[in-house]
Motif scaffolding. Structure first.
Motif, PDB file in Angstrom:
ATOM      1  N   VAL A 129       0.877  -1.166   0.000  1.00  0.00           N
ATOM      2  CA  VAL A 129       0.000   0.000   0.000  1.00  0.00           C
ATOM      3  C   VAL A 129       0.912   1.212   0.000  1.00  0.00           C
ATOM      4  O   VAL A 129       1.890   1.269   0.754  1.00  0.00           O
ATOM      5  CB  VAL A 129      -0.911   0.022   1.242  1.00  0.00           C
ATOM      6  N   GLY A 130       0.628   2.183  -0.863  1.00  0.00           N
ATOM      7  CA  GLY A 130       1.509   3.346  -0.926  1.00  0.00           C
ATOM      8  C   GLY A 130       0.854   4.521  -1.608  1.00  0.00           C
ATOM      9  O   GLY A 130      -0.344   4.518  -1.891  1.00  0.00           O
ATOM     10  N   ILE A 131       1.679   5.524  -1.854  1.00  0.00           N
ATOM     11  CA  ILE A 131       1.220   6.731  -2.530  1.00  0.00           C
ATOM     12  C   ILE A 131       2.145   7.035  -3.695  1.00  0.00           C
ATOM     13  O   ILE A 131       3.296   6.627  -3.712  1.00  0.00           O
ATOM     14  CB  ILE A 131       1.170   7.943  -1.568  1.00  0.00           C
ATOM     15  N   LYS A 132       1.605   7.768  -4.663  1.00  0.00           N
ATOM     16  CA  LYS A 132       2.385   8.271  -5.794  1.00  0.00           C
ATOM     17  C   LYS A 132       2.030   9.735  -5.960  1.00  0.00           C
ATOM     18  O   LYS A 132       0.941  10.161  -5.631  1.00  0.00           O
ATOM     19  CB  LYS A 132       1.997   7.562  -7.092  1.00  0.00           C
ATOM     20  N   GLY A 133       2.931  10.476  -6.531  1.00  0.00           N
ATOM     21  CA  GLY A 133       2.634  11.865  -6.871  1.00  0.00           C
ATOM     22  C   GLY A 133       2.811  12.812  -5.714  1.00  0.00           C
ATOM     23  O   GLY A 133       3.674  12.636  -4.878  1.00  0.00           O
ATOM     24  N   HIS A 135       5.669   6.628   3.827  1.00  0.00           N
ATOM     25  CA  HIS A 135       4.279   6.745   3.396  1.00  0.00           C
ATOM     26  C   HIS A 135       3.294   6.664   4.558  1.00  0.00           C
ATOM     27  O   HIS A 135       2.136   7.038   4.409  1.00  0.00           O
ATOM     28  CB  HIS A 135       3.936   5.666   2.377  1.00  0.00           C
ATOM     29  N   GLY A 136       3.742   6.162   5.703  1.00  0.00           N
ATOM     30  CA  GLY A 136       2.853   5.952   6.843  1.00  0.00           C
ATOM     31  C   GLY A 136       2.080   7.191   7.252  1.00  0.00           C
ATOM     32  O   GLY A 136       0.882   7.127   7.514  1.00  0.00           O
ATOM     33  N   MET A 137       2.733   8.344   7.261  1.00  0.00           N
ATOM     34  CA  MET A 137       2.046   9.567   7.694  1.00  0.00           C
ATOM     35  C   MET A 137       0.945   9.985   6.710  1.00  0.00           C
ATOM     36  O   MET A 137      -0.037  10.597   7.098  1.00  0.00           O
ATOM     37  CB  MET A 137       3.035  10.702   7.914  1.00  0.00           C
ATOM     38  N   TYR A 138       1.091   9.641   5.437  1.00  0.00           N
ATOM     39  CA  TYR A 138       0.081   9.985   4.434  1.00  0.00           C
ATOM     40  C   TYR A 138      -1.088   8.998   4.434  1.00  0.00           C
ATOM     41  O   TYR A 138      -2.179   9.325   3.966  1.00  0.00           O
ATOM     42  CB  TYR A 138       0.700  10.035   3.037  1.00  0.00           C
TER      43      TYR A 138
END
Length: 103
Positions: A34-38, A73-76
C-alpha cells in the motif's frame, strides 16, 4: 477490523476477503503493498499491489495478510480504510480516509 502492529491503515472485511483470494492465485510476491504516488498539483494517488519486502518498508499483519509500505508513506496513509466494492457501476478497491472531509 484487525489493526495489528499499529498499522496506519485498516482493511474492511470485503477487502480482506478479496486480497486473500488474490494471494491464493499466481502472485509472485507474497506481500500486499500500500503506498502513494505523486504529490504535485493533482495531489497524491494511492496505490495497491503485490510486491517483495524491501529494506525501507514497514511490515504489518492485518487479518493474516502481510501488508508492506514505505516508512515515509505511513504519515500519508494514517487512518486510511481500504474497502473492496462490487456493484453495477464499478468493481475494485476504494481508499477512504474517514478523518478527512471532502471539499
Amino acid at each position: 477490523m484487525d489493526q495489528a502492529n499499529n498499522s496506519p491503515i485498516q482493511l474492511t472485511a470485503s477487502a480482506v476477503e478479496e486480497v486473500k483470494k488474490l494471494l491464493q492465485g499466481a502472485t509472485e510476491a507474497p506481500y500486499l503493498r500500500v503506498g502513494i504516488k505523486g504529490g504535485g498539483c493533482s495531489g497524491v494517488a494511492y496505490m495497491l499491489g503485490f510486491d517483495a519486502l524491501m529494506e525501507d518498508d514497514d511490515l504489518f499483519d492485518i487479518a493474516g495478510i502481510p501488508v508492506i509500505m514505505k516508512k515515509a508513506h505511513g504519515m500519508y496513509l494514517m487512518g486510511m480504510e481500504i474497502d473492496y466494492q462490487q456493484d453495477d457501476a464499478a468493481t475494485g478497491f476504494v481508499f477512504r480516509n474517514p478523518g478527512k472531509q471532502a471539499d
